[in-house]
Scaffold this motif. Structure first.
Motif, PDB file in Angstrom:
ATOM      1  N   UNK A 157     -13.717  13.202  86.878  1.00 51.30           N
ATOM      2  CA  UNK A 157     -13.585  14.622  86.561  1.00 51.30           C
ATOM      3  C   UNK A 157     -14.686  15.437  87.228  1.00 51.30           C
ATOM      4  N   UNK A 158     -15.878  14.868  87.306  1.00 51.72           N
ATOM      5  CA  UNK A 158     -17.006  15.618  87.868  1.00 51.72           C
ATOM      6  C   UNK A 158     -16.846  15.876  89.362  1.00 51.72           C
ATOM      7  N   UNK A 159     -15.965  15.142  90.025  1.00 48.50           N
ATOM      8  CA  UNK A 159     -15.771  15.309  91.460  1.00 48.50           C
ATOM      9  C   UNK A 159     -14.715  16.359  91.799  1.00 48.50           C
ATOM     10  N   UNK A 160     -14.021  16.858  90.800  1.00 48.02           N
ATOM     11  CA  UNK A 160     -13.003  17.873  91.059  1.00 48.02           C
ATOM     12  C   UNK A 160     -13.665  19.212  91.363  1.00 48.02           C
ATOM     13  N   UNK A 161     -13.244  19.820  92.434  1.00 47.21           N
ATOM     14  CA  UNK A 161     -13.690  21.179  92.753  1.00 47.21           C
ATOM     15  C   UNK A 161     -12.653  22.135  92.164  1.00 47.21           C
ATOM     16  N   UNK A 162     -12.986  22.711  91.024  1.00 44.26           N
ATOM     17  CA  UNK A 162     -11.995  23.416  90.223  1.00 44.26           C
ATOM     18  C   UNK A 162     -11.378  24.605  90.940  1.00 44.26           C
ATOM     19  N   UNK A 163     -12.174  25.382  91.678  1.00 45.89           N
ATOM     20  CA  UNK A 163     -11.639  26.544  92.400  1.00 45.89           C
ATOM     21  C   UNK A 163     -10.604  26.109  93.437  1.00 45.89           C
ATOM     22  N   UNK A 164     -10.947  25.053  94.196  1.00 53.61           N
ATOM     23  CA  UNK A 164     -10.010  24.566  95.202  1.00 53.61           C
ATOM     24  C   UNK A 164      -8.751  24.004  94.538  1.00 53.61           C
ATOM     25  N   UNK A 165      -8.943  23.269  93.466  1.00 55.50           N
ATOM     26  CA  UNK A 165      -7.810  22.675  92.768  1.00 55.50           C
ATOM     27  C   UNK A 165      -6.883  23.755  92.215  1.00 55.50           C
ATOM     28  N   UNK A 166      -7.457  24.795  91.643  1.00 59.12           N
ATOM     29  CA  UNK A 166      -6.647  25.894  91.117  1.00 59.12           C
ATOM     30  C   UNK A 166      -5.806  26.517  92.225  1.00 59.12           C
ATOM     31  N   UNK A 167      -6.378  26.665  93.401  1.00 59.24           N
ATOM     32  CA  UNK A 167      -5.628  27.221  94.521  1.00 59.24           C
ATOM     33  C   UNK A 167      -4.493  26.323  94.962  1.00 59.24           C
TER      34      UNK A 167
END
Length: 396
Positions: A88-98
Motif C-alpha cells: 500500500x505504501x508504494x501506491x502513488x495515490x494521485x497517479x492511481x486516481x488519474x
C-alpha cells in the motif's frame, strides 16, 4: 431455520440494533409491512436498516413464497474484497486516481469468452460488464489499519503491508430488467417450486453470477491501474433470494441489503470517509438472524435531502474529494458527490458495535480508504434523461 407463528397477521421481527442506533420511522413501518406479506414466516433486521423502494434495506426475510420486490432491481449486488500483490505504501495515490478514470469507459475485454468461462449465457446487458454503475456503488483502494484477530487474518492470508480493493456493484440493467418483468402486473408472490417461481430463480441466479463476475472484472481493471495482480479474499452478494428445503417444504430466504453470514468473512464498509471492517460471522449462535449480517453503514439521509445538507459549490468540492485519512475521492458528478457524502450514512462504528454486542460477528481487521472511485465524469453530460434513468435503475 426455525419459524414462529404469526401474531395479528404479522411474522415475528427480530431487530439486531440497540437503542443507541438510529433507525428511521419509515424503515420500521416498512419492516412491519414486510412481516405482513403473504407467506412471510420471520424477519431479521440489522442495525444498518433504512427505507427502500419496495421494503427496507438491511434485512432478511424467510417466506413460503418468493417476493421479487424484496430482492429489488439490483439482483446480486454485493461486496468483493481483493488483495493486491503490491504494498500500500508504494501506491502513488494521485497517479492511481488519474488512471482509474478508465473505469468510466467500457471494458475492452473479451466478453464472450469471459461469460462462457463463467458458464453464463449472453444477454443484451453484457456491454455493462466491468462497470460500477451509479448510486452507492464504488471501487476503493484500501490499506489495513489494524488486525484484531491475527489467527483468523493469517488463515485467509491477510497481510497488513499489502493494498486491497473493495468493489461494491451489482447486475446493472440486467437485474432491473428481471424485476421489471416480474412486476408488470404489480407486486408478485411466487411459489418457489412452481413454473413461474423456477423461471424467476433461473433468471435471478444468472444475474447473481453476472454481478459477481462484474465485481471481479472491475477489481482486475483497478489492479491493472495499480500495475498489480490480485487474489480474492471473499465476495458476497447482499441482494438475493435462495430456496431452502425445510423438511420437504421449500422456503425462500430473501436478503435485501444483508450479507450471507455462512460463507466466510464479511466486508462491512462504512462511508467513503470512514474505516471499513472485515468481520467473522458468529450467527450460528443466533438462528433468528436468518444466517445474515449487516452489509454496511446504511443510509441516514435520503439522496434528495443531501442536496440541502451538503454544499457542492466549487469551493466545497476540494473538501469532498479528500477523506480524513489523506485519501482521494474520485467523483466528477457534484450531485453524486453530495448524495454519497459521509454525512449521508450512519455511524459505522455503532453498526459494528451492535452486531458484536448481539453476538453476530467479531471484527478481524479494519481498512482505511486510500482512493475511492465512483465516476470521473458527470452523468448529466448526456442530458437530464440519462440522469433520471440512472436513478431509476440503481435506486436502493
Amino acid at each position: 431455520m426455525g419459524t414462529s407463528p404469526k401474531v395479528d397477521g404479522c411474522a415475528p421481527i427480530h431487530v439486531f440494533a440497540s437503542s443507541k442506533s438510529w433507525i428511521e420511522g419509515n424503515a420500521t413501518l416498512q419492516l412491519q409491512q414486510v412481516a405482513g406479506l403473504p407467506g412471510v414466516r420471520a424477519v431479521a433486521a440489522m442495525p444498518d436498516l433504512h427505507p427502500g423502494k419496495y421494503g427496507p434495506v438491511g434485512c432478511a426475510v424467510l417466506s413460503d413464497l418468493i417476493h421479487p420486490q424484496l430482492v429489488g432491481s439490483d439482483i446480486g449486488c454485493g461486496m468483493g474484497l481483493f488483495q493486491l500483490d503490491v504494498a500500500a505504501r508504494k501506491l502513488r495515490l494521485d497517479q492511481l486516481a488519474g488512471r482509474l478514470h478508465a473505469l468510466d469507459q467500457p471494458w475492452d475485454g473479451d466478453t464472450g469468452n469471459v461469460l462462457a468461462d463463467a458458464g453464463l449465457h449472453a444477454t443484451m446487458f453484457d456491454a455493462s460488464l466491468g462497470s460500477i454503475g451509479g448510486g452507492n456503488h464504488f471501487c476503493e483502494f484500501q490499506a489495513i489499519e489494524e488486525i484484531l484477530e491475527p489467527d483468523i487474518a493469517a488463515e485467509v492470508g491477510l497481510d497488513r503491508d499489502h493494498a486491497y480493493v473493495l468493489v461494491h456493484s451489482g447486475s446493472r440493467g440486467l437485474g432491473f430488467s428481471i424485476l421489471e418483468r416480474e412486476m408488470r402486473n404489480g407486486q408478485a408472490a411466487l411459489d418457489p417450486v412452481s413454473e413461474s417461481g423456477s423461471a424467476y430463480m433461473d433468471a435471478h441466479d444468472h444475474a447473481v453470477q453476472w454481478a459477481r463476475l462484474n465485481r471481479r472484472i472491475i477489481a482486475e481493471r483497478a489492479a491493472a491501474a495499480a500495475r498489480a495482480d490480485l487474489r480474492p479474499v471473499n465476495d458476497l452478494a447482499h441482494n438475493m433470494v435462495e430456496r431452502h428445503d425445510a423438511g420437504g417444504h421449500v422456503m425462500a430466504l430473501h436478503r435485501k441489503g444483508a450479507a450471507a453470514s455462512d460463507r466466510g468473512l464479511v466486508p462491512v464498509p462504512g462511508s467513503r470517509g470512514t474505516l471499513s471492517y472485515l468481520v467473522e460471522p458468529l450467527t450460528a449462535m443466533r438462528t433468528d438472524a436468518l444466517a445474515s449480517l449487516a452489509h454496511g453503514a446504511g443510509r441516514k439521509y435520503d439522496r434528495a435531502s443531501m442536496h440541502g445538507r451538503v454544499r457542492v459549490k466549487k469551493s466545497d468540492v476540494a473538501r469532498l474529494e479528500r477523506n480524513p485519512y489523506g485519501g482521494i475521492v474520485v467523483c466528477g458528478d457534484r450531485g453524486l458527490l453530495a448524495e454519497e457524502a459521509p454525512e449521508a450514512y450512519k455511524n459505522i462504528e455503532r453498526v459494528i458495535d451492535d452486531i458484536v454486542e448481539f453476538g453476530l460477528a467479531r471484527v478481524v481487521a479494519t481498512f482505511r480508504p486510500l482512493v475511492t472511485f465512483k465516476k470521473a465524469q458527470s452523468s448529466v453530460v448526456a442530458g437530464s434523461t440519462r440522469r433520471e434513468k440512472s436513478w431509476k435503475e440503481y435506486r436502493r
